[in-house]
Design a protein around this motif. Sequence first.
Motif, PDB file in Angstrom:
ATOM      1  N   MET A  35       0.796  -1.222   0.000  1.00 30.99           N
ATOM      2  CA  MET A  35       0.000   0.000   0.000  1.00 30.99           C
ATOM      3  C   MET A  35       0.831   1.274   0.000  1.00 30.99           C
ATOM      4  N   ASN A  36       2.048   1.201   0.528  1.00 31.68           N
ATOM      5  CA  ASN A  36       2.882   2.397   0.605  1.00 31.68           C
ATOM      6  C   ASN A  36       4.349   2.014   0.649  1.00 31.68           C
ATOM      7  N   VAL A  37       5.208   3.011   0.676  1.00 33.87           N
ATOM      8  CA  VAL A  37       6.658   2.789   0.667  1.00 33.87           C
ATOM      9  C   VAL A  37       7.107   2.011   1.893  1.00 33.87           C
ATOM     10  N   LYS A  38       6.583   2.361   3.043  1.00 32.24           N
ATOM     11  CA  LYS A  38       6.955   1.687   4.286  1.00 32.24           C
ATOM     12  C   LYS A  38       6.716   0.182   4.193  1.00 32.24           C
ATOM     13  N   GLU A  39       5.562  -0.214   3.668  1.00 38.66           N
ATOM     14  CA  GLU A  39       5.238  -1.626   3.549  1.00 38.66           C
ATOM     15  C   GLU A  39       6.109  -2.328   2.513  1.00 38.66           C
ATOM     16  N   VAL A  40       6.381  -1.655   1.404  1.00 37.93           N
ATOM     17  CA  VAL A  40       7.232  -2.244   0.362  1.00 37.93           C
ATOM     18  C   VAL A  40       8.624  -2.533   0.920  1.00 37.93           C
ATOM     19  N   LYS A  41       9.190  -1.584   1.640  1.00 37.23           N
ATOM     20  CA  LYS A  41      10.509  -1.785   2.246  1.00 37.23           C
ATOM     21  C   LYS A  41      10.493  -2.958   3.213  1.00 37.23           C
ATOM     22  N   GLN A  42       9.435  -3.033   3.998  1.00 38.76           N
ATOM     23  CA  GLN A  42       9.307  -4.107   4.991  1.00 38.76           C
ATOM     24  C   GLN A  42       9.264  -5.473   4.320  1.00 38.76           C
ATOM     25  N   LEU A  43       8.497  -5.591   3.246  1.00 40.38           N
ATOM     26  CA  LEU A  43       8.345  -6.877   2.571  1.00 40.38           C
ATOM     27  C   LEU A  43       9.633  -7.296   1.869  1.00 40.38           C
ATOM     28  N   ILE A  44      10.281  -6.351   1.204  1.00 44.76           N
ATOM     29  CA  ILE A  44      11.540  -6.656   0.517  1.00 44.76           C
ATOM     30  C   ILE A  44      12.603  -7.097   1.518  1.00 44.76           C
ATOM     31  N   GLN A  45      12.677  -6.423   2.650  1.00 40.41           N
ATOM     32  CA  GLN A  45      13.650  -6.780   3.677  1.00 40.41           C
ATOM     33  C   GLN A  45      13.394  -8.181   4.213  1.00 40.41           C
ATOM     34  N   LEU A  46      12.127  -8.520   4.424  1.00 32.61           N
ATOM     35  CA  LEU A  46      11.777  -9.850   4.923  1.00 32.61           C
ATOM     36  C   LEU A  46      12.188 -10.932   3.924  1.00 32.61           C
ATOM     37  N   ALA A  47      11.932 -10.690   2.643  1.00 31.00           N
ATOM     38  CA  ALA A  47      12.296 -11.655   1.610  1.00 31.00           C
ATOM     39  C   ALA A  47      13.807 -11.866   1.569  1.00 31.00           C
ATOM     40  N   LYS A  48      14.558 -10.790   1.741  1.00 24.37           N
ATOM     41  CA  LYS A  48      16.019 -10.903   1.751  1.00 24.37           C
ATOM     42  C   LYS A  48      16.502 -11.686   2.966  1.00 24.37           C
ATOM     43  N   GLU A  49      15.875 -11.443   4.111  1.00 19.50           N
ATOM     44  CA  GLU A  49      16.260 -12.157   5.330  1.00 19.50           C
ATOM     45  C   GLU A  49      15.982 -13.647   5.217  1.00 19.50           C
ATOM     46  N   LYS A  50      14.846 -13.994   4.608  1.00 16.47           N
ATOM     47  CA  LYS A  50      14.451 -15.397   4.482  1.00 16.47           C
ATOM     48  C   LYS A  50      15.033 -16.062   3.235  1.00 16.47           C
ATOM     49  N   LYS A  51      15.708 -15.243   2.393  1.00 16.45           N
ATOM     50  CA  LYS A  51      16.364 -15.741   1.178  1.00 16.45           C
ATOM     51  C   LYS A  51      15.391 -16.468   0.251  1.00 16.45           C
ATOM     52  N   VAL A  52      14.259 -15.793   0.006  1.00 18.22           N
ATOM     53  CA  VAL A  52      13.278 -16.332  -0.938  1.00 18.22           C
ATOM     54  C   VAL A  52      13.059 -15.332  -2.068  1.00 18.22           C
ATOM     55  N   PHE A  53      12.591 -15.823  -3.187  1.00 15.99           N
ATOM     56  CA  PHE A  53      12.305 -14.998  -4.352  1.00 15.99           C
ATOM     57  C   PHE A  53      11.042 -14.180  -4.109  1.00 15.99           C
ATOM     58  N   LEU A  54      11.106 -12.905  -4.468  1.00 16.39           N
ATOM     59  CA  LEU A  54       9.937 -12.021  -4.370  1.00 16.39           C
ATOM     60  C   LEU A  54       9.877 -11.153  -5.609  1.00 16.39           C
ATOM     61  N   MET A  55       8.710 -11.107  -6.248  1.00 14.40           N
ATOM     62  CA  MET A  55       8.537 -10.227  -7.395  1.00 14.40           C
ATOM     63  C   MET A  55       7.142  -9.630  -7.406  1.00 14.40           C
ATOM     64  N   GLU A  56       7.089  -8.337  -7.681  1.00 15.35           N
ATOM     65  CA  GLU A  56       5.818  -7.672  -7.892  1.00 15.35           C
ATOM     66  C   GLU A  56       5.307  -8.068  -9.273  1.00 15.35           C
ATOM     67  N   ALA A  57       4.057  -8.473  -9.365  1.00 15.03           N
ATOM     68  CA  ALA A  57       3.512  -9.003 -10.616  1.00 15.03           C
ATOM     69  C   ALA A  57       3.113  -7.894 -11.585  1.00 15.03           C
ATOM     70  N   VAL A  58       4.102  -7.122 -12.008  1.00 24.28           N
ATOM     71  CA  VAL A  58       3.861  -6.111 -13.042  1.00 24.28           C
ATOM     72  C   VAL A  58       3.974  -6.837 -14.378  1.00 24.28           C
ATOM     73  N   TRP A  59       2.911  -7.491 -14.765  1.00 26.79           N
ATOM     74  CA  TRP A  59       2.939  -8.412 -15.908  1.00 26.79           C
ATOM     75  C   TRP A  59       3.322  -7.741 -17.213  1.00 26.79           C
ATOM     76  N   SER A  60       3.057  -6.447 -17.322  1.00 23.14           N
ATOM     77  CA  SER A  60       3.378  -5.717 -18.546  1.00 23.14           C
ATOM     78  C   SER A  60       4.841  -5.898 -18.943  1.00 23.14           C
ATOM     79  N   ARG A  61       5.735  -5.882 -17.968  1.00 27.20           N
ATOM     80  CA  ARG A  61       7.165  -5.910 -18.218  1.00 27.20           C
ATOM     81  C   ARG A  61       7.617  -7.128 -19.029  1.00 27.20           C
TER      82      ARG A  61
END
Length: 291
Positions: free
Chosen positions: A101-127
């Motif tokens: 929903m916002n920058v704070k949440e995005v940072k939190q989620l990315i940091q968690l994924a890095k800590e747990k060493k799992v793949f994370l991608m935002e589904a911007v399918w256009s790309r």
Amino acid sequence: MATRWGIVSAGLISNDFVGALKALPEGEHRVVAVAARSLESAKKFASKYGVEKAYGSYDELARDPNVEVVYIGTIQTQHLPVASLMIQAGKHVLCEKPLCMNVKEVKQLIQLAKEKKVFLMEAVWSRFFPVYQELTRRIQSGEIGDVVQVICSFGKSIEDVTRMVRRETGGGATLDLGLYTVQFTTLVMGGDKPQKVLACGHLNDNVNYPMWAPESLESSSGKYESLLPKTGHIFNFENSQGLMYEAVEVRRCLNEGLLESPVMTHKESLTNAEVMEKMRTQVGVKFDQDD
């Protein structure tokens, strides 16, 4: 070995995502589980698409050892808690846009994924559409010239989509639809943050539509076309067959041991979130998640 998917939410976009997987070679993608807020909905979804297991809670899917990667198609206000749940359980995550929903949440989620060493991608399918890939090639090769301005038009009526006009569900044009124009700009500008953002939209017969899921591209170096496959599946949204392209990218990244996609990086997800937050706060839009 097939990429083993778990689907979170049995809503319209999840239906389209699983339908799009049908266009890919058999044996590459396998939907092994689906979870919804009600077991009845999950069972109905599982029956329709031949999914092996149906769960009436997201926690059950998170605990399923057979699920390798999760596609999250919930409403955006639930992206952070649901994605966090899956990441904590060691699942790779493809989360529908906006990532949070916002920058704070995005940072939190990315940091968690890095800590747990799992793949994370935002589904911007256009790309991941071939048209976007060709656009990137033309820009990087210099065929278009030095890009000094980006004007991206988007036009679609949202009045009949209730969740998109209600603040409590993250409504408004910015997070859901505005993301497409923002990500297009960051793509063209090589990931740089724009110094100033001006958003507007209109639709006419001279705009290749839909710009977020295109089948053609026109520039000074000629026309490029890449038609979507005809699967026979009835999709809920325009050109949703193209969701298959992001699934292909997720499989590629997992097979190569990548924790983020070089096509849709964590950095760009954060940049997009920052731009959108500036846009909406300037006009007085505030969500509960901002507190």
